[in-house]
Design an enzyme around this catalytic site. Structure first.
Site, PDB file in Angstrom:
ATOM      1  N   HIS A 184     -12.073 -40.675  45.793  1.00 47.86           N
ATOM      2  CA  HIS A 184     -11.115 -41.761  45.999  1.00 47.86           C
ATOM      3  C   HIS A 184      -9.816 -41.376  46.564  1.00 47.86           C
ATOM      4  CE1 HIS A 184      -8.915 -42.005  42.427  1.00 47.86           C
ATOM      5  NE2 HIS A 184     -10.029 -41.493  41.933  1.00 47.86           N
ATOM      6  N   ASP A 196      -6.143 -36.447  40.475  1.00 47.56           N
ATOM      7  CA  ASP A 196      -6.848 -37.706  40.466  1.00 47.56           C
ATOM      8  C   ASP A 196      -6.523 -38.610  41.676  1.00 47.56           C
ATOM      9  OD1 ASP A 196      -8.477 -39.940  39.771  1.00 47.56           O
ATOM     10  OD2 ASP A 196      -7.178 -40.520  38.340  1.00 47.56           O
ATOM     11  N   GLU A 230     -10.467 -47.221  43.644  1.00 47.47           N
ATOM     12  CA  GLU A 230     -11.082 -46.800  42.640  1.00 47.47           C
ATOM     13  C   GLU A 230     -10.573 -47.133  41.244  1.00 47.47           C
ATOM     14  OE1 GLU A 230     -12.433 -43.991  39.120  1.00 47.47           O
ATOM     15  OE2 GLU A 230     -10.456 -44.253  40.240  1.00 47.47           O
ATOM     16  N   GLU A 256     -14.104 -36.180  40.959  1.00 47.03           N
ATOM     17  CA  GLU A 256     -13.075 -37.275  40.121  1.00 47.03           C
ATOM     18  C   GLU A 256     -11.952 -36.212  39.627  1.00 47.03           C
ATOM     19  OE1 GLU A 256     -11.399 -39.310  39.330  1.00 47.03           O
ATOM     20  OE2 GLU A 256     -12.460 -41.229  40.002  1.00 47.03           O
ATOM     21  N   HIS A 329      -2.918 -39.763  34.933  1.00 43.94           N
ATOM     22  CA  HIS A 329      -2.206 -41.113  35.323  1.00 43.94           C
ATOM     23  C   HIS A 329      -0.861 -41.066  35.175  1.00 43.94           C
ATOM     24  CE1 HIS A 329      -6.259 -43.760  35.352  1.00 43.94           C
ATOM     25  NE2 HIS A 329      -6.010 -42.863  36.410  1.00 43.94           N
TER      26      HIS A 329
END
Length: 968
Positions: A184, A196, A230, A256, A329
């Protein structure tokens, strides 16, 4: 045990300490290297079998330059760049023609192209579904999702595909399954998305380059998917399910990132057959334990893998970066915290895996499409897989592990029983033997002390473990989050404490009651305990289909073998009867010698009667002390005390029995142990010690806080929230350094967004997500914000009868994500422009209390129809016209609505008996673009002032949530 001339592998303190330390240091060092040192990329980065790592590294810099969530303008820029990059790759590969297809997919109109590569710029795939994750929460209202996809798909024809556009057909026929590779290209709003999923994206770009080069054409068709969305409910992968190509995918590889750099690990796989494709990886890494953790819900997050497996019904693998999770994140997921070696590690795993899947000539993955296109008709077998030191990959079926478990559980006890019976008949069963009776002697029995040391192992395990757990408990009270900053310090402290306490308990036990059977009884305890654990694991293998306990099988096998060796050692001992008889003979000989010496003394100096008795008494006492190990065995009057044991042991080594043929035992152990081999411990150690370290070592921190800012668009009130750990004072300490929190009360309560965490809120700095109407323009807040989100509600009326249905239009300014929240569940909904699919559930039986809306267009207007049940909504007691429009764009409309509601009792009879019920809720629009400083100053403040030990992540889909309430 025998204590003879120095033996470098004898079971004595010095050799055991040196050898065991060297072995454990070597094993742990090797595991740390595997976990933290990434295999180096080849020196020639520009040309590695068609892969160009220099290009991949440069592409990663471009992708991870900014935050690019779905709801950001930079996301559109990344998409445009990807399309240009793919075109340049195909143009650079000489002889590769391609077609870019942008026709409306829902109309089934495609270019009829025979080109080896086709680019689908999918701007038409929409879907309405139940938000992923809610399918696993029965009994609770779900979350509805409407999403408009912007995926990029590249189809590379396989040599067995033919030239026709086979995807543009509705025929259900057996076919050669196509292979899907996916990553993604969106990031989260607080992360640059280098790992990510930037590394996954650049890996797919290189795979596109490789498989379109001359000589590398795949046999099976290859579908390269770069999906968008995603990070928000896996929306991009679900949008792909609406594309005709998705019906023909049978195997997949999902790339991923859930960390920031490091090695790419095999997260999980669907079955054994597809996992074997990964065996070609040069540097395999991962184990089935991570897959079991997903299956049992221990790992809460999800990847696109679950969509391809459960919605498309495909079989495949999930490869992802896992460490360090604290940077996941956050703004530390950038190119600085990854490396070109990480790119190479993912490519070195994905390229051979895709080669294996596309070159497969069997019919294992060739299945017939079902009429509803939900799933193929066959599945593979459950798999067990793990790597060894990042170099060897082991993969076999779960039923093989189960068969091995049952075999070991049945056979090993039988083998131990058989050896015990043979030892019994050989008269060498010293284990559990207290005494030996001699029929030919006057002595009733000879003590053997075979039980000595039986209870030592439980004490050595339980006491240190309890003390270490107590130490860990104290650590959680004093400084529970040292594990985040110094995990190895914590592990070293706990391990050192356990080893020291175990050593101390062992020394006391050995000083008090030395035993030659310490190892034998320890392995016997281990055998029994591991047998019980393996029974439980075998049940789990059979019922739950989990293979994560594979290391227990190998560990039990190692313990069983070591236990066999301990039993086989007993064959080196003399027969118990012979030992007892020899003791009797030597004792009698010693007694005769003492009496002869006593008689000689009497002839030399005749004593008085009184003196003779005294001398006899002293002689008897002296004899008892001097022959403690032999005489006491015969007389059964040996007294073992803590104070006297070492003294007795030293005398026992001088007894005639042990002096015979140089017989010596180690520091007071049983006299018969002189003939036990001293080197077998080394063999047992090499069998048992590495297994738990190697296998469990394959199972492989910063404090993270979550940000969200809420804005009441009617009143202008702004609230900033930070979500983190509950234990004081860490979250409050972090908030206290923020200038905006000074002088304000910080309210903390349990978070409803993040289970188990605490949410602290205070009045924050106003956001500026719409530059055209800034909050500091001097306009009153309710007028300054009113255009940020607008809506209209229309109550549905049929035949002059008000229905429990409504239509609502929503528009957000400078955003493409909004949502609807309801006080009570609704029973159905639809969004204009969405295509229904049998692959998705839209509403569960419990209804939904939230609808999340995403649009590929900015400033979009959504049109939503919804329906609710009578019993689940508040009673509507006549609030004006049965067909009205309610706008919350101004305070006046809200005031009129409240006034009408207050007068409702006067008009109660108007709707009585008609079953008309109302519905309360709110609209919420989201803003997630934090690339420009000053747009979300509250977040800028956190990045500037928060301590270095705090990393900020998003709390939800939006960084800023602006809301307005409605009443129907």
């Amino acid at each position: 045990m025998t204590k003879r001339s120095w033996n470098p592998i004898a079971f004595t303190p010095l050799p055991v300490t040196i050898i065991s330390s060297l072995v454990y240091v070597a094993l742990i060092t090797a595991l740390l290297v595997v976990h933290h040192i990434i295999p180096s990329a080849p020196n020639n980065l520009a040309s590695i079998n068609g892969i160009n790592l220099t290009e991949a590294w440069q592409d990663l810099q471009t992708i991870s330059m900014t935050f690019h969530p779905y709801n950001s303008h930079h996301n559109d820029k990344i998409r445009d760049w990807l399309l240009q990059r793919i075109e340049s790759i195909l143009e650079a590969n000489k002889g590769v023609d391609y077609t870019q297809d942008t026709r409306p997919i829902l109309q089934q109109t495609f270019y009829k192209s025979h080109d080896p590569a086709i680019i689908f710029s999918d701007m038409t795939s929409n879907f309405t579904a139940l938000g992923w994750g809610n399918l696993n929460q029965p009994g609770r209202p779900g979350i509805g999702v409407y999403f408009e996809g912007t995926n990029i798909i590249v189809y590379i024809r396989g040599s067995e595909d033919g030239d026709e556009d086979w995807w543009d057909t509705d025929h259900i026929t057996p076919e050669r399954g196509r292979v899907l590779i996916n990553a993604h290209y969106d990031s989260v709003s607080t992360g640059y998305g280098a790992t990510d999923d930037g590394v996954g994206v650049v890996s797919i770009l290189q795979l596109i380059k490789y498989f379109t080069m001359p000589g590398h054409k795949p046999k099976r068709g290859l579908v390269a998917l770069l999906n968008n969305g995603e990070e928000d409910f896996l929306n991009g992968a679900q949008a792909f399910s609406q594309h005709p190509l998705s019906k023909h995918v049978r195997t997949f590889l999902n790339l991923e990132g859930a960390g920031a750099g490091g090695r790419a690990t095999l997260f999980r796989s669907t079955d054994t057959e597809v996992t074997r494709a990964y065996q070609r990886s040069k540097h395999p890494f991962g184990s089935v334990i991570s897959g079991d953790a997903f299956a049992k819900g221990i790992i809460k997050s999800e990847t696109d893998y679950v969509i391809f497996k459960n919605i498309l019904g495909a079989r495949g693998l999930d490869i992802a970066f896992m460490e360090p999770r604290a940077r996941y994140h956050t703004n530390q997921d950038d190119a600085r915290h990854t490396s070109i070696d990480s790119i190479w590690h993912m490519l070195s795993a994905s390229l051979p895996t895709v080669q294996a899947l596309t070159s497969d000539r069997s019919d294992e993955f060739d299945t017939k499409r079902t009429p509803d296109d939900i799933a193929p008709s066959t599945r593979g077998s459950h798999a067990v897989w793990f790597d060894l030191f990042g170099s060897v990959f082991v993969c076999f079926q779960l039923r093989t592990l189960f068969a091995l478990s049952i075999t070991l559980l049945v056979v090993t006890p039988l083998v131990i029983t058989a050896i015990s019976v043979i030892l019994r008949f050989s008269d060498k069963d010293y284990l559990f033997s207290s005494t030996q009776t001699l029929i030919s002697s006057d002595a009733a029995s000879v003590p053997l002390y075979g039980w000595r040391g039986f209870f030592r192992y439980p004490l050595i395990v339980v006491l240190p473990s309890a003390a270490t757990l107590g130490l860990a408990y104290l650590l959680t009270k004093i400084n529970p989050f040292i594990i985040y900053s110094s995990p190895y310090s914590v592990w070293s402290m706990m391990l050192s404490a356990w080893v020291f306490i175990a050593w101390f308990v062992s020394c006391i036990a050995d000083f008090w009651r030395p035993s030659a059977f310490h190892r034998a009884y320890s392995f016997l305890w281990l055998f029994v305990l591991s047998w019980i654990v393996l029974v439980a694991d075998a049940v789990t293998e059979q019922r739950e289909k989990l293979g994560g306990g594979y290391f227990l099988v190998f560990y039990f096998a190692a313990v069983s073998l070591a236990t066999f060796i301990s039993f086989l050692e007993l064959f080196g001992l003399s027969r118990k009867t012979e030992f007892a008889e020899e003791l009797v003979d030597l004792a009698q000989e010693q007694s005769s010698t003492q009496r002869a010496g006593s008689d000689s003394s009497e002839h030399a100096s005749p004593p008085s009667t009184e003196g003779h008795l005294q001398d006899a008494t002293e002689t008897d006492t002296q004899a008892e002390d001097e022959v403690a190990e032999t005489t006491s065995l015969l007389q059964n009057t040996h007294r073992t005390t803590f104070a006297r044991y070492r003294h007795q042991a030293s005398h026992s080594t001088e007894s005639p029995f042990l002096e015979k043929q140089g017989r010596k035992v180690y520091t007071g152990e049983q006299a018969w142990s002189w003939s036990l081999p001293t080197w077998t411990w080394f063999l047992q150690f090499l069998i048992v010690a590495p297994v738990p370290v190697i296998l469990t070592g394959q199972v492989g921190l910063l404090l993270k806080a979550y940000f969200v800012q809420r804005l009441d668009l009617d009143t202008g009130n702004t609230t900033t929230s930070l979500i983190g750990i509950k234990q004081p004072p860490f979250l409050l300490d972090a908030i206290s350094v923020l200038p905006s929190s000074n002088g304000h009360e910080v309210n903390c309560e349990d978070s409803t967004r993040r289970h188990g965490l605490q949410e602290c809120s205070w009045p924050g700095i106003a956001p500026k997500v719409d530059p055209a109407s800034p909050p500091d323009s001097g306009i009153p807040p309710r007028f300054g914000y009113k255009k940020w989100a607008e809506f209209n509600v229309t109550r549905v009326k049929k035949n002059l009868t008000v229905q429990n249905e409504a239509r609502i239009t929503i528009r957000g300014l400078n955003t493409r994500a909004c949502r609807l929240n309801f006080e009570s569940p609704i029973s159905d909904f639809r969004v204009a422009g969405s295509g229904d699919s049998d692959r998705f559930r839209r509403v569960p039986t419990e209804g939904i209390k939230e609808i999340r809306l995403w649009s590929r267009q900015w400033d979009n207007t959504w049109n939503v129809w919804m329906k609710w049940n009578i019993s689940e909504s508040r009673s509507k007691q006549g609030e004006g016209s049965s067909d009205r429009h309610l706008s919350a764009n101004s305070e006046d409309s809200r005031s009129r609505l409240r006034a009408k509601k207050a007068k409702a009792p006067e008009n109660k009879s108007r709707f009585e008996g008609r079953g008309a019920k109302g519905l309360d809720g709110k609209i919420v629009c989201l803003w997630s673009d934090a690339n420009q400083p000053g747009v979300i100053p509250a977040l800028d403040e956190m990045w500037k002032y928060l301590p270095v030990w705090v990393a900020v992540s998003k709390a939800g889909d939006g960084l800023v949530e602006g809301e307005k309430r409605f009443m129907i």
